[in-house]
Design a protein around this motif. Structure first.
Motif, PDB file in Angstrom:
ATOM      1  N   GLY A 134       0.736  -1.222  -0.158  1.00  0.00           N
ATOM      2  CA  GLY A 134      -0.012  -0.033  -0.074  1.00  0.00           C
ATOM      3  C   GLY A 134       0.943   1.263  -0.116  1.00  0.00           C
ATOM      4  O   GLY A 134       1.743   1.400   0.792  1.00  0.00           O
ATOM      5  N   GLY A 135       0.487   2.137  -0.994  1.00  0.00           N
ATOM      6  CA  GLY A 135       1.443   3.334  -1.174  1.00  0.00           C
ATOM      7  C   GLY A 135       0.774   4.424  -0.725  1.00  0.00           C
ATOM      8  O   GLY A 135       1.040   5.520  -1.561  1.00  0.00           O
ATOM      9  N   GLY A 136      -0.431   4.651   0.065  1.00  0.00           N
ATOM     10  CA  GLY A 136      -1.112   5.806   0.535  1.00  0.00           C
ATOM     11  C   GLY A 136      -0.321   6.574   1.585  1.00  0.00           C
ATOM     12  O   GLY A 136       0.966   6.165   1.888  1.00  0.00           O
ATOM     13  N   ALA A 137      -0.866   7.486   2.372  1.00  0.00           N
ATOM     14  CA  ALA A 137       0.027   8.115   3.260  1.00  0.00           C
ATOM     15  C   ALA A 137       0.625   7.021   4.303  1.00  0.00           C
ATOM     16  O   ALA A 137       1.675   7.139   4.686  1.00  0.00           O
ATOM     17  CB  ALA A 137      -0.841   9.056   4.019  1.00  0.00           C
ATOM     18  N   PHE A 151       0.996   5.846  -6.338  1.00  0.00           N
ATOM     19  CA  PHE A 151       1.391   6.561  -4.730  1.00  0.00           C
ATOM     20  C   PHE A 151      -0.042   7.375  -4.520  1.00  0.00           C
ATOM     21  O   PHE A 151      -0.073   8.416  -5.497  1.00  0.00           O
ATOM     22  CB  PHE A 151       2.611   7.139  -4.701  1.00  0.00           C
ATOM     23  N   SER A 152      -0.609   7.361  -3.590  1.00  0.00           N
ATOM     24  CA  SER A 152      -1.736   8.086  -3.398  1.00  0.00           C
ATOM     25  C   SER A 152      -2.951   8.114  -4.125  1.00  0.00           C
ATOM     26  O   SER A 152      -3.574   9.039  -4.266  1.00  0.00           O
ATOM     27  CB  SER A 152      -1.069   9.563  -3.339  1.00  0.00           C
ATOM     28  N   SER A 153      -3.131   6.857  -4.950  1.00  0.00           N
ATOM     29  CA  SER A 153      -4.230   6.922  -6.066  1.00  0.00           C
ATOM     30  C   SER A 153      -5.288   6.589  -5.096  1.00  0.00           C
ATOM     31  O   SER A 153      -6.754   6.867  -5.599  1.00  0.00           O
ATOM     32  CB  SER A 153      -3.943   6.032  -7.004  1.00  0.00           C
ATOM     33  N   GLY A 154      -5.272   6.077  -3.872  1.00  0.00           N
ATOM     34  CA  GLY A 154      -6.505   5.743  -3.196  1.00  0.00           C
ATOM     35  C   GLY A 154      -7.151   6.897  -2.338  1.00  0.00           C
ATOM     36  O   GLY A 154      -6.890   8.126  -2.941  1.00  0.00           O
ATOM     37  N   LEU A 188       3.211  11.527  -1.877  1.00  0.00           N
ATOM     38  CA  LEU A 188       4.601  11.374  -3.033  1.00  0.00           C
ATOM     39  C   LEU A 188       5.795  11.806  -2.274  1.00  0.00           C
ATOM     40  O   LEU A 188       6.776  11.068  -2.617  1.00  0.00           O
ATOM     41  CB  LEU A 188       4.330  12.206  -4.270  1.00  0.00           C
ATOM     42  N   ALA A 189       5.829  13.077  -1.734  1.00  0.00           N
ATOM     43  CA  ALA A 189       7.171  13.501  -0.819  1.00  0.00           C
ATOM     44  C   ALA A 189       7.403  12.388   0.136  1.00  0.00           C
ATOM     45  O   ALA A 189       8.789  12.250   0.406  1.00  0.00           O
ATOM     46  CB  ALA A 189       6.843  14.711  -0.257  1.00  0.00           C
ATOM     47  N   THR A 220      10.922   1.034  -3.591  1.00  0.00           N
ATOM     48  CA  THR A 220       9.358   1.355  -3.579  1.00  0.00           C
ATOM     49  C   THR A 220       8.989   1.367  -4.962  1.00  0.00           C
ATOM     50  O   THR A 220       9.823   1.754  -6.111  1.00  0.00           O
ATOM     51  CB  THR A 220       9.242   2.854  -3.028  1.00  0.00           C
ATOM     52  N   ALA A 221       7.899   0.741  -5.431  1.00  0.00           N
ATOM     53  CA  ALA A 221       7.392   0.587  -6.784  1.00  0.00           C
ATOM     54  C   ALA A 221       5.802   0.740  -6.829  1.00  0.00           C
ATOM     55  O   ALA A 221       5.261   0.257  -6.072  1.00  0.00           O
ATOM     56  CB  ALA A 221       7.871  -0.832  -7.249  1.00  0.00           C
ATOM     57  N   ASN A 222       5.548   1.658  -7.638  1.00  0.00           N
ATOM     58  CA  ASN A 222       4.281   1.737  -8.004  1.00  0.00           C
ATOM     59  C   ASN A 222       3.531   0.791  -9.056  1.00  0.00           C
ATOM     60  O   ASN A 222       4.792   0.179  -9.546  1.00  0.00           O
ATOM     61  CB  ASN A 222       3.578   3.305  -8.315  1.00  0.00           C
TER      62      ASN A 222
END
Ligand SMILES: Cc1cc2nc3c(=O)[nH]c(=O)nc-3n(C[C@H](O)[C@H](O)[C@H](O)COP(=O)(O)OP(=O)(O)OC[C@H]3O[C@@H](n4cnc5c(N)ncnc54)[C@H](O)[C@@H]3O)c2cc1C
Length: 757
Positions: A106-109, A133-136, A260-261, A273-275
């Motif tokens: 999971g690449g959310g916050a 990243f952050s698409s959710g 993203l930051a 890390t990989a989206n």
């Protein structure tokens, strides 16, 4: 922490405003109110000071600890990689590393927060995100960095210590986030309009308590405003029965870029890390000694190439937000759901709906919900709703939610301001992962706070909470992972750990960008706030405009400060699709769906060149992005305003007028107009417009997409414009101007016509 306080210094001016505005109220004839306020100040203030004095003391102690952590974090700055590894390099690391300590799904916050927390403690860390990243949920929030005034109200009303503790923690996190990403976040004053005298002391106590709980991390002191001062600062506010207002401070940020930051900082610290890498199932192994089964990694798929591979890890953290239960079931088919998804819709309206730097909070809407009305990126965000929903990664804003928000907005804006459906420039829905604690006996209690759970097989789940507290949630999850897997790692180092772009950012960076590179001021300000010190890298790759000014920085669309160089830079920031660029690298899709659609061809062209896309791939990207805008960002709801209002309600005289106007274009009375017709009329009045723009203008109105605008479609458009369902239409404006110009033209005397006898 000190910097955060400086960003929003407790302002004696605000305090003076407080006192003088209070004076103006007190000098009015409302003596009854005066007694109530005085009593409240003395009694309420005294009580609050006593209760929250302890909080201040705890604050001081926490600050000492924080400063210690900051010092500890300092040496880690030396470990930052100067170049971000490419996505391909990250994928190779994921595949070739024998075993990571921690793999985060999971690449959310929350997930990115865990990755940064783990890697900065020296753990070998990996993170995979199935989309971007952050698409959710993390790109679809209200954009507030807050403790939650209403949660504090609940804490006080219900004497709920746990709730109080959460608000307090969130307020500390608020200060930290403003400190570590000063370019992406800032304090925002929020006005609470008061329409009943008795509410004034009630709200005042609540808001002052909010300041007090924040203690030394209070961004700025709240203050009371008289009716006239409130209207001066928020002229769109409904005047009737307004008594005054209270202004308090919270933080605001660019949520997707903040996410993203965090991801980029984790990558620079060495996390793989990989989206666009999805976890298909979990890997498990049996411990030969104890016979216990452990989660030991995950089977992943590169969504862009369909290639599958294993990522091995001693510990897996599930940080998948609304998808929490689907990953929990990968571990154990039998587990009960802990997540109850709830959808929240936001709409975006033009900036003139709110003052530049003042938000508004309606604490009690018609159905008891809270609505925020906030300036954001020069536009106005209004929301949110709260409706039970199914889990989906692609939630669609419903027309009824959009209308609910519009109705509420109408309730507190002056009747002079026509709140029109057509002014909704974008809309989106986000899913809150509300969780039930699986450790708790009481399965009915849904907490807005978070849950950390370690399963029998060692899967660590972190779910719930809010954006503001992502860091402390991550710390707790990594602590749990360390404990469950006996890792040798110290305590968290993320308090004060500055995020990508924040290290060398200064509030005047934009001036340097304008002076050194010749960027427009508006563009320079935007780049400085979106990229921080990395804005210089964006400026370096900006192309020359060929104009005297600006020297570099070609805009993607004229009314937004996004430039073409950002598309090229987005690829370095792991953008893989056009959707990534319009929605999470730039925020165009969230600000104006039509502008985003207009920018798409150029974005796809630039990305195509950089990433060597075939013509077929470019077409697919265009189509996918259009579908995204249509369904997820409110374009569908917007265009349905045209199709659904099929009954044309125009007066007979208006109907005749618009028919006449239409036939000025449809000279041959075909019953429809084409690009050629519009071009002909425009040329006859001396207006030049290129065929592409004309095509776009016609497409906006061409509901049945047959390449022609029929009379019926035109009348539908005019009817929708009159009713306010559509705020503006370029075709309608062109046709009106053309008609006026045609009418004004003097007839050429026959003797000058060249053909006279
Ligand atoms: C309408 C709304 C407004 C809000 N406003 C605020 C606010 O103003 N302030 C605030 O503090 N909080 C706010 N929140 C709460 C906050 O946005 C969320 O708590 C937070 O964004 C949740 O982040 P997350 O990382 O847990 O979930 P997400 O951001 O949803 O991230 C989970 C990620 O996991 C990925 N994933 C799922 N399954 C897999 C898989 N199998 N493999 C790989 N990846 C996978 C998903 O693609 C997704 O990107 C709001 C929430 C909503 C809904």
């Amino acid at each position: 922490m000190e910097g955060a306080r400086q960003a929003g210094l407790p302002n004696c001016l605000a305090f003076e405003a407080d006192a003088s505005c209070l004076d103006s109220i007190l000098h009015s004839e409302k003596m009854a109110f005066r007694r109530v306020v005085k009593g409240t100040v003395l009694l309420g203030g005294g009580a609050l000071t006593a209760v929250f004095g302890i909080a201040q003391l705890a604050d001081y102690r926490k600050k000492q600890v924080t400063l210690g952590c900051l010092a500890a974090a300092e040496p880690w700055r030396q470990h930052i990689q100067y170049e971000l590894p490419s996505r391909e390099a990250q994928l190779l690391t994921l595949q070739n590393t024998k075993e990571f300590d921690i793999l985060i799904i999971g690449g959310g916050a929350t997930g990115c927060g865990c990755a940064l927390d783990a890697v900065s403690r020296g753990l070998k860390t990996a993170l995979v995100e199935r989309e971007d990243f952050s698409s959710g949920t993390s790109s679809r929030s209200t954009k507030l960095i807050h403790g939650g005034v209403r949660y504090l109200q609940k804490a006080i009303m219900n004497l709920d210590v746990e709730q109080y503790r959460l608000v307090k923690e969130a307020l500390q996190e608020r200060a930290n986030l403003l400190e570590i990403a000063p370019h992406l976040s800032s304090p925002l004053p929020i006005m609470l309009p008061v329409y009943k005298w008795w509410q004034m002391p009630y709200y005042w106590i609540g808001i002052k308590a909010y300041d007090l709980v924040a203690g030394s991390q209070c961004l700025k002191n709240s203050y009371v405003l008289s009716k006239s001062k409130a209207l001066e600062l928020f002229p769109m506010l409904k005047k009737d029965q307004l008594v005054g207002a209270i202004v308090y401070y919270d933080g605001q940020h660019n949520d997707a870029r903040m996410n993203l930051a965090i991801a980029l900082t984790a990558a620079r610290y060495g996390a793989a890390t990989a989206n666009y890498t999805e976890v298909l199932h979990l890997l498990k192994k049996t411990d030969p000694e104890s016979g216990k089964v452990h989660v030991c990694g995950a089977r992943c798929k590169d969504v862009l190439t369909e290639q599958e591979f294993d990522v091995k890890a001693k510990c897996v953290i599930n940080a998948t937000g609304p998808s929490t239960d689907s990953v929990r079931r990968m571990d154990n088919q039998e587990v009960e759901n802990i997540c109850q998804p709830s959808a929240g819709v936001h709409i975006v309206m033009p900036g003139y709906y709110s003052p530049d730097n003042m938000g508004l909070l309606d604490p009690a809407t018609s159905d008891g919900r809270v609505i925020f009305f906030l300036p954001w990126e020069k536009m106005t965000i209004a929301g949110t709703t709260d409706t039970p929903t199914e889990v989906t990664h692609h939630p669609i804003p419903r027309e009824e939610d959009i209308n609910f928000i519009l109705t509420e907005v109408r309730n507190y804006l002056s009747t002079d301001v026509a709140v029109r459906r057509g002014d909704v420039q974008a809309a989106w829905s986000g899913i809150r992962p509300l969780v039930i604690d699986p450790n708790s006996k009481d399965t009915q209690s849904i907490a807005r706070n978070h849950v950390v759970h370690v399963s029998e097989s060692g899967l660590v789940t972190i779910a719930g909470g809010k954006w503001t507290t992502y860091r402390s949630m991550a710390e707790e999850a990594v602590d749990a992972a360390i404990k469950a897997h006996n890792f040798k790692a110290g305590s968290s180092r993320t308090i004060g750990l500055v995020l990508e772009g924040g290290n060398d950012w200064t509030p005047t960076l934009y001036i340097r960008l304008a002076q050194d590179y010749g960027l427009e001021i508006e563009v320079a300000k935007h780049l400085a706030s979106a990229y921080g010190d990395k804005a210089l890298e964006v400026a370096k790759i900006a192309k020359v405009t060929g104009k005297r000014w600006p020297i570099v920085g070609r805009r993607l669309v004229s009314e937004f400060p996004y430039i073409e160089a950002e598309v090229r830079y987005a690829i370095k920031e792991y953008a893989c699709t056009a959707i990534d660029v319009i929605s999470r690298r730039t925020r165009l899709a969230f600000l104006n769906v039509q502008a985003a659609e207009e920018a798409l061809p150029r974005i796809v062209e630039i990305m195509g060149k950089e990433l060597q896309w075939s013509e077929q791939k470019k077409m697919e990207e265009m189509e996918a992005a259009k579908q995204f805008l249509y369904y997820e960002m409110g374009y569908k709801a917007r265009s349905e305003q045209l199709t659904d209002q099929s009954e044309i309600s125009l007066s007979t005289s208006d109907m005749d007028r618009y028919k006449k106007r239409f036939h000025k274009f449809d000279k041959e009375k075909k019953g429809f107009i084409t690009v050629v017709d519009v071009q002909r009329v425009l040329e006859s009045i001396g207006v030049q417009m290129d065929a592409n723009t004309l095509h776009e203008i016609l497409t906006e109105v061409d509901v049945n997409k047959n390449g022609q605008v029929e009379l019926n479609e035109f009348l539908q458009l005019m009817s929708a414009v009159q009713k306010g369902y559509v705020s503006s239409s370029r075709l309608a404006a062109i046709m009106k101007t053309a008609e006026e110009n045609l009418d004004q033209r003097n007839p050429i005397p026959v003797d000058r016509s060249g053909g006279g006898v």
